[in-house]
Each structure stands twice: as structure tokens, then as C-alpha cells.
Design a protein around this motif. Structure first.
Motif, PDB file in Angstrom:
ATOM      1  N   HIS A 100       0.848  -1.200   0.000  1.00  0.00           N
ATOM      2  CA  HIS A 100       0.000   0.000   0.000  1.00  0.00           C
ATOM      3  C   HIS A 100       0.883   1.251   0.000  1.00  0.00           C
ATOM      4  O   HIS A 100       1.762   1.387   0.853  1.00  0.00           O
ATOM      5  N   ILE A 101       0.612   2.125  -0.960  1.00  0.00           N
ATOM      6  CA  ILE A 101       1.351   3.389  -1.072  1.00  0.00           C
ATOM      7  C   ILE A 101       0.310   4.435  -1.479  1.00  0.00           C
ATOM      8  O   ILE A 101      -0.507   4.165  -2.375  1.00  0.00           O
ATOM      9  N   PRO A 102       0.301   5.611  -0.853  1.00  0.00           N
ATOM     10  CA  PRO A 102      -0.695   6.609  -1.263  1.00  0.00           C
ATOM     11  C   PRO A 102      -0.563   6.919  -2.759  1.00  0.00           C
ATOM     12  O   PRO A 102       0.541   6.900  -3.306  1.00  0.00           O
ATOM     13  N   ASP A 103      -1.698   7.204  -3.388  1.00  0.00           N
ATOM     14  CA  ASP A 103      -1.712   7.518  -4.815  1.00  0.00           C
ATOM     15  C   ASP A 103      -1.489   9.010  -5.003  1.00  0.00           C
ATOM     16  O   ASP A 103      -2.390   9.820  -4.758  1.00  0.00           O
ATOM     17  N   GLU A 117      -6.310   5.559   5.311  1.00  0.00           N
ATOM     18  CA  GLU A 117      -6.549   5.332   6.754  1.00  0.00           C
ATOM     19  C   GLU A 117      -7.407   4.075   6.959  1.00  0.00           C
ATOM     20  O   GLU A 117      -7.133   3.272   7.841  1.00  0.00           O
ATOM     21  N   ASP A 118      -8.445   3.918   6.116  1.00  0.00           N
ATOM     22  CA  ASP A 118      -9.324   2.748   6.243  1.00  0.00           C
ATOM     23  C   ASP A 118      -8.542   1.457   5.977  1.00  0.00           C
ATOM     24  O   ASP A 118      -8.759   0.443   6.645  1.00  0.00           O
ATOM     25  N   ALA A 119      -7.646   1.518   4.991  1.00  0.00           N
ATOM     26  CA  ALA A 119      -6.870   0.313   4.641  1.00  0.00           C
ATOM     27  C   ALA A 119      -5.940  -0.084   5.793  1.00  0.00           C
ATOM     28  O   ALA A 119      -5.779  -1.272   6.091  1.00  0.00           O
ATOM     29  N   ILE A 120      -5.349   0.904   6.454  1.00  0.00           N
ATOM     30  CA  ILE A 120      -4.479   0.602   7.599  1.00  0.00           C
ATOM     31  C   ILE A 120      -5.307  -0.067   8.696  1.00  0.00           C
ATOM     32  O   ILE A 120      -4.917  -1.085   9.270  1.00  0.00           O
ATOM     33  N   ARG A 121      -6.471   0.513   8.935  1.00  0.00           N
ATOM     34  CA  ARG A 121      -7.369  -0.041   9.977  1.00  0.00           C
ATOM     35  C   ARG A 121      -7.793  -1.464   9.611  1.00  0.00           C
ATOM     36  O   ARG A 121      -7.752  -2.364  10.443  1.00  0.00           O
ATOM     37  N   SER A 146       2.846  20.951  11.804  1.00  0.00           N
ATOM     38  CA  SER A 146       1.816  19.916  11.600  1.00  0.00           C
ATOM     39  C   SER A 146       1.117  19.624  12.918  1.00  0.00           C
ATOM     40  O   SER A 146       1.764  19.556  13.968  1.00  0.00           O
ATOM     41  N   SER A 147      -0.177  19.376  12.830  1.00  0.00           N
ATOM     42  CA  SER A 147      -0.897  18.986  14.037  1.00  0.00           C
ATOM     43  C   SER A 147      -0.339  17.664  14.554  1.00  0.00           C
ATOM     44  O   SER A 147      -0.121  16.726  13.786  1.00  0.00           O
ATOM     45  N   LEU A 148      -0.139  17.595  15.855  1.00  0.00           N
ATOM     46  CA  LEU A 148       0.377  16.357  16.440  1.00  0.00           C
ATOM     47  C   LEU A 148      -0.699  15.265  16.485  1.00  0.00           C
ATOM     48  O   LEU A 148      -0.404  14.127  16.795  1.00  0.00           O
ATOM     49  N   GLY A 149      -1.936  15.639  16.180  1.00  0.00           N
ATOM     50  CA  GLY A 149      -3.013  14.643  16.113  1.00  0.00           C
ATOM     51  C   GLY A 149      -3.414  14.317  14.679  1.00  0.00           C
ATOM     52  O   GLY A 149      -4.405  13.630  14.462  1.00  0.00           O
ATOM     53  N   SER A 150      -2.633  14.804  13.707  1.00  0.00           N
ATOM     54  CA  SER A 150      -3.063  14.718  12.303  1.00  0.00           C
ATOM     55  C   SER A 150      -3.176  13.287  11.794  1.00  0.00           C
ATOM     56  O   SER A 150      -2.500  12.377  12.275  1.00  0.00           O
ATOM     57  N   ARG A 151      -4.044  13.143  10.787  1.00  0.00           N
ATOM     58  CA  ARG A 151      -4.220  11.861  10.088  1.00  0.00           C
ATOM     59  C   ARG A 151      -3.658  12.011   8.677  1.00  0.00           C
ATOM     60  O   ARG A 151      -3.204  13.092   8.296  1.00  0.00           O
ATOM     61  N   THR A 152      -3.737  10.956   7.896  1.00  0.00           N
ATOM     62  CA  THR A 152      -3.259  11.002   6.508  1.00  0.00           C
ATOM     63  C   THR A 152      -3.959  12.140   5.750  1.00  0.00           C
ATOM     64  O   THR A 152      -5.179  12.259   5.789  1.00  0.00           O
ATOM     65  N   ARG A 153      -3.148  12.982   5.114  1.00  0.00           N
ATOM     66  CA  ARG A 153      -3.703  14.177   4.460  1.00  0.00           C
ATOM     67  C   ARG A 153      -2.683  14.772   3.499  1.00  0.00           C
ATOM     68  O   ARG A 153      -1.527  14.350   3.473  1.00  0.00           O
ATOM     69  N   LEU A 154      -3.118  15.813   2.783  1.00  0.00           N
ATOM     70  CA  LEU A 154      -2.207  16.564   1.928  1.00  0.00           C
ATOM     71  C   LEU A 154      -1.347  17.451   2.814  1.00  0.00           C
ATOM     72  O   LEU A 154      -1.849  18.065   3.755  1.00  0.00           O
ATOM     73  N   THR A 186      -1.568   9.174  12.972  1.00  0.00           N
ATOM     74  CA  THR A 186      -1.568   7.850  12.322  1.00  0.00           C
ATOM     75  C   THR A 186      -0.313   7.085  12.742  1.00  0.00           C
ATOM     76  O   THR A 186      -0.380   5.913  13.120  1.00  0.00           O
ATOM     77  N   ILE A 187       0.830   7.772  12.676  1.00  0.00           N
ATOM     78  CA  ILE A 187       2.109   7.130  13.018  1.00  0.00           C
ATOM     79  C   ILE A 187       2.099   6.682  14.484  1.00  0.00           C
ATOM     80  O   ILE A 187       2.567   5.593  14.818  1.00  0.00           O
ATOM     81  N   MET A 188       1.528   7.518  15.326  1.00  0.00           N
ATOM     82  CA  MET A 188       1.521   7.209  16.769  1.00  0.00           C
ATOM     83  C   MET A 188       0.707   5.961  17.101  1.00  0.00           C
ATOM     84  O   MET A 188       0.852   5.383  18.169  1.00  0.00           O
ATOM     85  N   GLU A 189      -0.175   5.546  16.188  1.00  0.00           N
ATOM     86  CA  GLU A 189      -0.971   4.344  16.443  1.00  0.00           C
ATOM     87  C   GLU A 189      -0.232   3.062  16.098  1.00  0.00           C
ATOM     88  O   GLU A 189      -0.709   1.966  16.409  1.00  0.00           O
ATOM     89  N   ALA A 190       0.925   3.180  15.434  1.00  0.00           N
ATOM     90  CA  ALA A 190       1.719   1.970  15.173  1.00  0.00           C
ATOM     91  C   ALA A 190       2.113   1.366  16.526  1.00  0.00           C
ATOM     92  O   ALA A 190       2.425   2.098  17.468  1.00  0.00           O
ATOM     93  N   ARG A 191       2.106   0.044  16.596  1.00  0.00           N
ATOM     94  CA  ARG A 191       2.404  -0.571  17.898  1.00  0.00           C
ATOM     95  C   ARG A 191       3.865  -0.367  18.303  1.00  0.00           C
ATOM     96  O   ARG A 191       4.189  -0.306  19.468  1.00  0.00           O
TER      97      ARG A 191
END
Ligand code: GLP
Length: 260
Positions: A100-103, A117-121, A146-154, A186-191
């Protein structure tokens, strides 16, 4: 945070590869977060060697790249699609359907980010996320501010990053100005996060990331809040760390039952 200071890039790559290999041996269906940039090149080389010589099996591994430039096609030599294939994926047995790689050419960028994000989940979340750190202290393309709570985005690249990355393009004007990147959240949710940093030119920023306050100005500093972050660095990158000798002592006296 565990800080591992090793002699040079070769030792950093070998150590990081052992961490990833152990994870895959423990859990063959590992979800692996991949980074591009020059820093993890040696780690990928070592994983390829472990695959060829020791049979390290990637057949059930799923991969998610951190980021991709926006506006360059996937067959562009500097797209992260190409870079990660050449550095790693083409040389191991990861199944193409699990990559998986962003398009970067997505027409609807927001929809592409949500899909990612859905694919990671859906894959069950990332088990181990490989990270490099840009000179501005960014992880992925999460530039200062960058927001420290940010999700996948531009995300817009900053001028220092455009300048740094221009070494891979014919000129600075050819470097894309935008990216799609996993967010800090998103990164912070990696185990587990495994960040590699090499070289004296990153020593100041690394000290801010590890020993300074957690701040959106250095998004790598957010790893201070991660429950399982390992930062593997060479001697040159460690030069500005106040607790350098302490980190060394802790690592040398690490109990054998603690994982690499
Ligand atoms: C880019 C990537 C980052 C990477 C950084 C550092 O900006 N988006 O993921 O960590 O470059 O690159 P290098 O390892 O070449 O210093």
C-alpha cells in the motif's frame, strides 16, 4: 523511548533489520510501515540479505508506505512507489496485493487519504513503523507546524525540505511542493516505532526531538509520547544529546529478556 547509539550507518542498519526480522519471525502476518529517504536504504539492503541468505519470509507481510509526492506519476523515477520498489520490494517476496502506497495522482485527495486510513485499519493497524527524520525534524512529511493529532492528508513541503530533496531531482524547481503523508496521529498508532537517524547534520534537530519539549515544530518529538519507540542512531547523530552516556549505559546493560 529507547535510544540505541551505534558506531556507524552499517551497524544502525544491521540492528534495525534485526528488530524488523524478529518482528516478522514472531508474527509472519506483520503489518510493516515503510519509510523512504536515504537513511533506511541500508536497513532494506540488510532485510534483502536476510531474505536471500536466511530465508526471511515476507509472503504474509503487508506494507504501508508513510508518504508519497503529490502530482508525479507512480512510474516517475523519484516517486516513492519507484523508490521503495527499487530499494526493497522488488527484491523480497512481499505479495503485490499487500503493498500500500498513497496515490500521488489521486483526483480526490481527501478521498484517497480516507481510503488509506481505512486500509491501515482494515489490515489491523501497523505493527512496526520504520521512520527516518528530515532535517526539519519531520517524520513522514509532517513538517514543522503539523498537528500532532493529524491523520493522513495533503501536506505542503517547507523550503528546507524542498532544498534537501532536490538532490534526487534535476533541480529544486522539479521537487513537488505537496505530498500525501500519514499524519503524526496515524504514526503514533503503530504498535512500535523504529526511527533511524544518521549524521552530524541532524544532531541538533535530533537533540530537540529526543530531549526537547514535545512540539509541532519538531514532529519527531511526538515519539516521546509513544509507548514503544526505538531510536537507532550513529555516533555522529548522537553528538548533541545531553544524556548520551546514560543511553549508552542503559543499552549495554539491557536485560536479555527485553526484545531487540
Ligand atoms: C523525506 C521523507 C522522510 C524522510 C526524510 C529524510 O522528507 N518524506 O520520510 O525521513 O526525507 O530523508 P533522508 O533519510 O534522506 O535524510
Amino acid at each position: 523511548m529507547e535510544i540505541v547509539i551505534l558506531a556507524d550507518a552499517a551497524a544502525v542498519s544491521a540492528y534495525a533489520a534485526r528488530c524488523v526480522a524478529n518482528q516478522i519471525r514472531r508474527k509472519p502476518r506483520t503489518v510493516l510501515g515503510l519509510a523512504t529517504g536515504s537513511t533506511p536504504a541500508g536497513l532494506y539492503g540488510e532485510l534483502i540479505r536476510l531474505h536471500r541468505e536466511n530465508g526471511l519470509d515476507f509472503s504474509q507481510v503487508t506494507t504501508f508506505n508513510l508518504d508519497e509526492y503529490l502530482g508525479i506519476p507512480r512510474d516517475h523515477p523519484q516517486s516513492y512507489h519507484q523508490v521503495i520498489r527499487q530499494a526493497f520490494l522488488d527484491h523480497v517476496n512481499v505479495q503485490p496485493g499487500r503493498v500500500h502506497i498513497p496515490d500521488g495522482m489521486a483526483k480526490d485527495v481527501d478521498a484517497e487519504c480516507r481510503r488509506y486510513e481505512d486500509a491501515i485499519r482494515a489490515a489491523g493497524g501497523i505493527d512496526i513503523q520504520i521512520l527516518g527524520m528530515g532535517k526539519t525534524g519531520h517524520i513522514g512529511f509532517n513538517e514543522p507546524g503539523s498537528s500532532l493529532g493529524s491523520r493522513t492528508r495533503l501536506k505542503e513541503l517547507t523550503p528546507p525540505t524542498i532544498h534537501d530533496n532536490s538532490r534526487f531531482f534535476p533541480s529544486e524547481a522539479d521537487v513537488p511542493r505537496y505530498s500525501i503523508t500519514m499524519g503524526v496521529g496515524t504514526i503514533m498508532e503503530a504498535r512500535r516505532c523504529l526511527m533511524l537517524v544518521l549524521g552530524a547534520h541532524k544532531a541538533d534537530t535530533l537533540a530537540r526531538a529526543i530531549e526537547g519539549p514535545v512540539t509541532a515544530m519538531v514532529t519527531a518529538s511526538m515519539l516521546q509520547l509513544h509507548p514503544l519507540a526505538t531510536i537507532v542512531i550513529d555516533e555522529a547523530a548522537s553528538e548533541r544529546l545531553e544524556l548520551r552516556e546514560h543511553y549508552r549505559w542503559v543499552f549495554e546493560h539491557k536485560p536479555s529478556w527485553q526484545q531487540e
